[in-house]
Design a protein around this motif. Structure first.
Motif, PDB file in Angstrom:
ATOM      1  N   UNK A   8       0.804  -1.215  -0.091  1.00 39.74           N
ATOM      2  CA  UNK A   8      -0.100  -0.001   0.105  1.00 39.74           C
ATOM      3  C   UNK A   8       0.741   1.293   0.082  1.00 39.74           C
ATOM      4  N   UNK A   9       1.932   1.229   0.839  1.00 38.89           N
ATOM      5  CA  UNK A   9       2.835   2.278   0.653  1.00 38.89           C
ATOM      6  C   UNK A   9       3.477   2.733  -0.577  1.00 38.89           C
ATOM      7  N   UNK A  10       3.746   1.544  -1.262  1.00 39.27           N
ATOM      8  CA  UNK A  10       4.523   1.760  -2.693  1.00 39.27           C
ATOM      9  C   UNK A  10       3.413   2.248  -3.611  1.00 39.27           C
ATOM     10  N   UNK A  11       2.166   1.985  -3.433  1.00 38.40           N
ATOM     11  CA  UNK A  11       1.058   2.533  -4.448  1.00 38.40           C
ATOM     12  C   UNK A  11       1.051   3.875  -3.968  1.00 38.40           C
ATOM     13  N   UNK A  12       0.761   4.172  -2.693  1.00 38.92           N
ATOM     14  CA  UNK A  12       0.737   5.516  -2.448  1.00 38.92           C
ATOM     15  C   UNK A  12       1.746   6.551  -2.897  1.00 38.92           C
ATOM     16  N   UNK A  13       2.717   6.128  -2.717  1.00 40.96           N
ATOM     17  CA  UNK A  13       3.977   6.957  -3.036  1.00 40.96           C
ATOM     18  C   UNK A  13       4.077   7.104  -4.377  1.00 40.96           C
ATOM     19  N   UNK A  14       4.113   5.788  -5.251  1.00 34.04           N
ATOM     20  CA  UNK A  14       4.095   6.053  -6.747  1.00 34.04           C
ATOM     21  C   UNK A  14       3.328   6.994  -7.230  1.00 34.04           C
ATOM     22  N   UNK A  24       5.985  10.044 -16.185  1.00 35.33           N
ATOM     23  CA  UNK A  24       5.059  10.121 -17.066  1.00 35.33           C
ATOM     24  C   UNK A  24       4.699   9.040 -17.593  1.00 35.33           C
ATOM     25  N   UNK A  25       3.528   8.580 -18.274  1.00 32.53           N
ATOM     26  CA  UNK A  25       3.014   7.445 -18.875  1.00 32.53           C
ATOM     27  C   UNK A  25       3.545   6.185 -18.109  1.00 32.53           C
ATOM     28  N   UNK A  26       4.298   5.366 -18.760  1.00 30.81           N
ATOM     29  CA  UNK A  26       4.658   4.171 -18.080  1.00 30.81           C
ATOM     30  C   UNK A  26       6.092   4.230 -17.702  1.00 30.81           C
ATOM     31  N   UNK A  27       6.706   5.175 -17.717  1.00 32.72           N
ATOM     32  CA  UNK A  27       8.102   5.558 -17.584  1.00 32.72           C
ATOM     33  C   UNK A  27       8.513   5.188 -16.038  1.00 32.72           C
ATOM     34  N   UNK A  28       9.737   4.669 -15.722  1.00 32.53           N
ATOM     35  CA  UNK A  28      10.313   4.605 -14.539  1.00 32.53           C
ATOM     36  C   UNK A  28       9.823   3.379 -13.949  1.00 32.53           C
ATOM     37  N   UNK A  29      10.369   2.988 -12.639  1.00 32.00           N
ATOM     38  CA  UNK A  29      10.178   1.783 -12.145  1.00 32.00           C
ATOM     39  C   UNK A  29      10.567   1.796 -10.553  1.00 32.00           C
ATOM     40  N   UNK A  30       9.791   0.933  -9.496  1.00 31.81           N
ATOM     41  CA  UNK A  30      10.307   1.125  -8.204  1.00 31.81           C
ATOM     42  C   UNK A  30      10.243  -0.272  -7.704  1.00 31.81           C
ATOM     43  N   UNK A  45       5.598  -1.989 -18.187  1.00 27.93           N
ATOM     44  CA  UNK A  45       4.749  -1.094 -19.067  1.00 27.93           C
ATOM     45  C   UNK A  45       3.388  -0.659 -18.104  1.00 27.93           C
ATOM     46  N   UNK A  46       3.597  -0.478 -16.603  1.00 25.84           N
ATOM     47  CA  UNK A  46       2.706  -0.048 -15.767  1.00 25.84           C
ATOM     48  C   UNK A  46       2.935   1.488 -15.382  1.00 25.84           C
ATOM     49  N   UNK A  47       1.859   2.183 -15.115  1.00 25.08           N
ATOM     50  CA  UNK A  47       1.947   3.631 -14.821  1.00 25.08           C
ATOM     51  C   UNK A  47       2.091   3.730 -13.278  1.00 25.08           C
ATOM     52  N   UNK A  48       2.976   4.632 -12.669  1.00 23.53           N
ATOM     53  CA  UNK A  48       2.825   5.027 -11.267  1.00 23.53           C
ATOM     54  C   UNK A  48       1.410   5.491 -10.779  1.00 23.53           C
ATOM     55  N   UNK A  49       0.751   6.058 -11.723  1.00 20.94           N
ATOM     56  CA  UNK A  49      -0.491   6.527 -11.639  1.00 20.94           C
ATOM     57  C   UNK A  49      -1.632   5.797 -11.120  1.00 20.94           C
ATOM     58  N   UNK A  50      -1.555   4.427 -11.593  1.00 14.12           N
ATOM     59  CA  UNK A  50      -2.577   3.459 -11.354  1.00 14.12           C
ATOM     60  C   UNK A  50      -2.039   2.070 -11.089  1.00 14.12           C
ATOM     61  N   UNK A  51      -1.216   1.865 -10.348  1.00 18.38           N
ATOM     62  CA  UNK A  51      -0.739   0.788 -10.126  1.00 18.38           C
ATOM     63  C   UNK A  51      -1.867  -0.258  -8.686  1.00 18.38           C
ATOM     64  N   UNK A  52      -1.679  -1.681  -9.190  1.00 19.62           N
ATOM     65  CA  UNK A  52      -2.713  -2.305  -8.205  1.00 19.62           C
ATOM     66  C   UNK A  52      -1.807  -3.213  -7.274  1.00 19.62           C
ATOM     67  N   UNK A  53      -2.112  -2.772  -5.952  1.00 22.13           N
ATOM     68  CA  UNK A  53      -1.129  -3.626  -4.966  1.00 22.13           C
ATOM     69  C   UNK A  53      -1.073  -5.152  -5.375  1.00 22.13           C
ATOM     70  N   UNK A  54      -2.262  -5.608  -5.758  1.00 24.46           N
ATOM     71  CA  UNK A  54      -1.910  -7.167  -6.015  1.00 24.46           C
ATOM     72  C   UNK A  54      -1.330  -7.629  -7.093  1.00 24.46           C
TER      73      UNK A  54
END
Length: 213
Positions: A8-14, A24-30, A45-54
């Motif tokens: 949950x913390x990863x999702x919130x901070x991302x 922006x877009x699907x750039x970057x990774x954590x 190919x995921x976006x920091x803006x709409x990650x799914x914790x599961x």
């Protein structure tokens, strides 16, 4: 923190990074280290803006996928840092605007790409070395990053972006934000006459705050 809390913390901070324009877009990774010494990595190919914790990719330190979606193609670069800098708890790779622009400049000092403009850059990052260009996901990029990781918590990737680590995910993101702001200041000031901290200032900060330098 439990694995659920860390997801949950990863999702919130991302999402916070995304909303403030650091990604922006699907750039970057954590990635972050779980209590059992396995890793959570943002999917390819995921976006920091709409990650799914599961759906975060759950992998071993050898790169074996345990659950979730396929990890970012750049996970070997993350593994190299964890292997060479064992106290790392999380890693953020960004294509943020000013640091990516910096990575495209000619004539950078490969040992430290930014001058010590503020004490906060020195305290949080210390020095920003440069690795030469390799395509994203190239194993040689991981090798080059790994060679520097034991001595640096942030590394600039030529014509690409930056990778930054920390003791935990908040620390890694704060380090990355401070670094991006320092790059922004550099571009605003580089055509002017500006002051930097002197070596005595840098040494004092490094001693007092035990910075990453």
């Amino acid at each position: 923190m439990t694995e659920f809390d860390l997801r949950e913390q990863l999702i919130t901070l991302a999402r916070s990074i995304f909303m403030r324009g650091y990604s922006s877009g699907s750039s970057g990774n954590i990635s972050l280290m779980l209590p059992d010494q396995t890793l959570l990595v943002t999917p390819t190919n995921s976006s920091f803006g709409d990650l799914d914790p599961n759906r975060l990719s759950h992998i071993t330190m050898e790169g074996e996928r345990l659950s979730g979606d396929l990890p970012s193609k750049e996970y070997p670069m993350h593994l190299a840092i964890y292997q060479h800098r064992p106290h790392t708890g999380a890693i953020v790779h960004l294509h943020s605007h000013y640091l990516t622009a910096l990575s495209c400049l000619q004539g950078l000092d490969p040992k430290n790409c930014l001058p010590p403009l503020t004490p906060y850059y020195v305290m949080r990052v210390g020095q920003l070395p440069l690795v030469p260009y390799f395509r994203p996901g190239d194993p040689q990029l991981g090798e080059a990053v790994g060679k520097l990781a034991s001595r640096h918590n942030a590394i600039l990737l030529a014509n690409h972006g930056v990778i930054v680590c920390g003791a935990n995910i908040r620390d890694a993101i704060f380090n990355a934000e401070e670094l991006e702001e320092t790059a922004r200041l550099y571009f605003q000031l580089h055509s002017m006459n500006y002051n930097t901290l002197n070596q005595q200032n840098v040494d004092e900060l490094t001693t007092v705050f035990k910075s990453a330098r």
